[in-house]
Design an enzyme around this catalytic site. Structure first.
Site, short mmCIF file in Angstrom:
data_model
loop_
_atom_site.label_atom_id
_atom_site.label_comp_id
_atom_site.label_asym_id
_atom_site.label_seq_id
_atom_site.Cartn_x
_atom_site.Cartn_y
_atom_site.Cartn_z
N LEU A 184 9.72 5.03 -5.62
CA LEU A 184 9.85 5.61 -4.29
C LEU A 184 10.76 4.71 -3.47
O LEU A 184 10.42 3.55 -3.23
CB LEU A 184 8.48 5.76 -3.61
N VAL A 185 11.92 5.22 -3.08
CA VAL A 185 12.92 4.38 -2.41
C VAL A 185 13.17 4.88 -0.99
O VAL A 185 13.26 6.07 -0.73
CB VAL A 185 14.25 4.35 -3.18
N LYS A 266 1.59 8.24 3.46
CA LYS A 266 1.74 7.66 2.14
C LYS A 266 0.96 8.45 1.09
O LYS A 266 1.41 8.59 -0.06
CB LYS A 266 1.28 6.20 2.15
N GLY A 288 7.30 -0.27 -2.96
CA GLY A 288 7.66 -1.60 -2.47
C GLY A 288 6.60 -2.23 -1.59
O GLY A 288 6.91 -3.11 -0.77
N GLN A 297 -0.73 -1.20 4.50
CA GLN A 297 -0.70 -1.96 3.25
C GLN A 297 -1.81 -3.00 3.18
O GLN A 297 -1.71 -3.98 2.42
CB GLN A 297 0.68 -2.62 3.06
N CYS A 456 15.95 8.15 22.44
CA CYS A 456 14.74 7.43 22.04
C CYS A 456 14.97 5.96 22.33
O CYS A 456 16.11 5.53 22.56
CB CYS A 456 14.37 7.67 20.58
#
Length: 484
Positions: A184-185, A266, A288, A297, A456
């Site tokens: 997954l990049v 995720k 990553g 994480q 933004c």
């Protein structure tokens, strides 16, 4: 010129059938990649080495060494001179020609290996060559235990080799000799380094990109993925799979408790990846993630994320700090890409859960419309990585405006919670609030006789979405960037 290649030590300790298979993979990979330089390069070898021969008169030496240093599975690369065997004295003379100028002020040792029937012993040749080198150079002496320079000579029947420069390879296993994974990049430091580490380990990788930010981000990711593949994995084909995920983000924003946004996003990515893996012969997913780097994480949250799929999730960066990751990115050449990669920061809640409970997250997901993920999967695009640069679409140029015209309308694309904390107020312009995740639905409903400037805080989302809208034909869209 000839090059002697030794595999990584881990290959050498495998059983004979596995070792033969991995050495066959390594020879095939080397042969395929060096053929891009010159079709006359010869690749051969045995169970414990690979030998490469190339014409001396074509200036190939530097290019061949550089290519070999990027091929997974190689431990050392030794440049050697090959000569017909005439006599021990001739070998000593060739050793002097190759090494005398390198020994001044240094200690050395001569190492000899001999195969075949000869009228001398290896030690005899080592003493003869050593004496000649001492006489022809300004070496400080012979040190058999820890010399500063090693002179390696190998005699094989009627030929002999003298080793010259030695280079370190990547190590790991030959690419394609293990299994297939899907990485997954996002194009940033973490995912590109994770992809590299998996390829270095011999795992052939496809690349999965979840597009949250439009054409500008995808162009950058395509470029860095092609670079990674071309530099470290071009011996095998790979896919780049792009999944439009803005609809899933919209559904998360509407249906999920804001504290769970990151975890649910995720999980949705992992669910999508698991479905795509089924049709791509993939044995694992690579991310990553580094433990505790961001709120999603933490170990608790990673456990909740992993429950979304039965696929094994590999995290090669799990114990690394950011500095170490950036250093690897710099070494492998992805740092310039990562440094300038647009960062999509839309799915960030004010107080994210760091210890999410699985049952509560699953309850939140249950409120989502499953069509959002199904539609994203249905709309995915797959491109062979070797054709990525051919298919790149240049993102629409977006004009940045510091001083709006009197009739310009400013669209505040931030999440409503951000707008509440620091509202945007202008004296002469209308300001309307359309969260970034509703732009594609709301902009077509606006009067098309006005000019609209997206805004933004950081300017990243506004530029991405402005480029995306302009690519869809909304030419009256620009970006508002207040003077700093």
């Amino acid at each position: 010129m000839k090059i002697l290649i030794r595999p990584a030590p881990e290959v050498a300790i495998k059983s004979k059938p596995v070792r033969r298979q991995q050495m066959r993979h390594l020879r095939q990979n080397i042969r395929k990649l060096l053929a891009r330089l010159d079709h006359d390069i010869v690749v051969d070898g045995s169970w414990d080495r690979v030998e490469v021969e190339y014409p001396d008169d074509r200036g190939l030496s530097g290019s061949v060494i550089e290519a070999l240093m990027r091929i997974p599975g190689i431990s050392t690369i030794q440049e050697i001179g090959v000569f017909p065997f005439v006599s021990v004295d001739d070998i000593a003379e060739k050793a002097v020609e190759a090494f005398a100028h390198r020994l001044n002020g240094k200690t050395f040792a001569v190492r000899v290996r001999r195969h075949g029937d000869h009228n001398f012993r290896s030690n005899d040749l080592a003493r003869e060559a050593g004496a000649a080198l001492m006489q022809a150079s300004e070496a400080t002496g012979v040190d058999l235990k820890s010399p500063q320079v090693e002179v390696r000579i190998e005699v094989r029947d009627q030929y002999f080799h003298i080793a010259h420069r030695r280079h370190r390879g990547l190590g790991g296993y030959p690419l394609g000799s293990v299994e297939n994974v899907m990485t997954l990049v996002s194009g940033g430091y973490d995912s590109t380094v994770a992809a590299y580490l998996m390829m270095r380990r011999g795992l052939r990788s496809h690349f999965l990109f979840f597009n949250l930010g439009g054409a500008a981000h995808e162009v950058g990711v395509r470029q860095v993925v092609h670079y990674l593949w071309d530099r470290y994995g071009a011996s095998h084909g790979a896919k780049f799979i792009s999944v439009p995920f803005d609809g899933v983000v919209t559904e998360i924003m509407r249906s999920v408790n804001h504290r769970h946004w990151g975890v649910v996003l995720k999980r949705q990515m992992l669910k999508a990846a698991a479905e795509i893996a089924k049709t791509n012969n993939v044995a694992g997913l690579v991310t990553g993630d580094a433990v505790a780097q961001v709120s999603s994480q933490t170990l608790t949250n990673l456990n909740v994320v992993d429950r979304a799929s039965d696929e094994v999730v590999l995290r090669p960066l799990i114990s690394m700090d950011k500095e170490a990751i950036i250093n690897i990115a710099r070494e492998i050449g992805t740092e310039p890409y990562a440094r300038t990669m647009p960062e999509y920061c839309g799915v960030i809640s004010q107080k994210p859960a760091t210890r999410a409970r699985l049952h509560r997250v699953e309850e939140d997901e249950g409120a989502m419309d499953p069509l959002a993920l199904a539609n994203a999967l249905e709309s995915r695009e797959e491109t062979p990585v070797n054709r990525l640069l051919e298919t790149i679409k240049t993102p629409e140029e977006v004009e940045l405006v510091q001083t709006p015209g009197v009739d310009d309308v400013i669209i505040d694309v931030r999440h409503p919670s951000e707008g509440e904390q620091s509202p945007l107020t202008l004296t002469s312009n209308d300001v309307i609030e359309i969260p970034f995740y509703e732009l594609r639905q709301q902009v077509p409903l606006l009067p098309d006789n006005r000019q609209y400037l997206l805004y933004c805080d950081r300017g990243t989302m506004s530029r991405m979405h402005a480029g995306h809208l302009r690519a869809e034909g909304h030419e009256n869209i620009k970006v508002y960037v207040p003077p700093s």
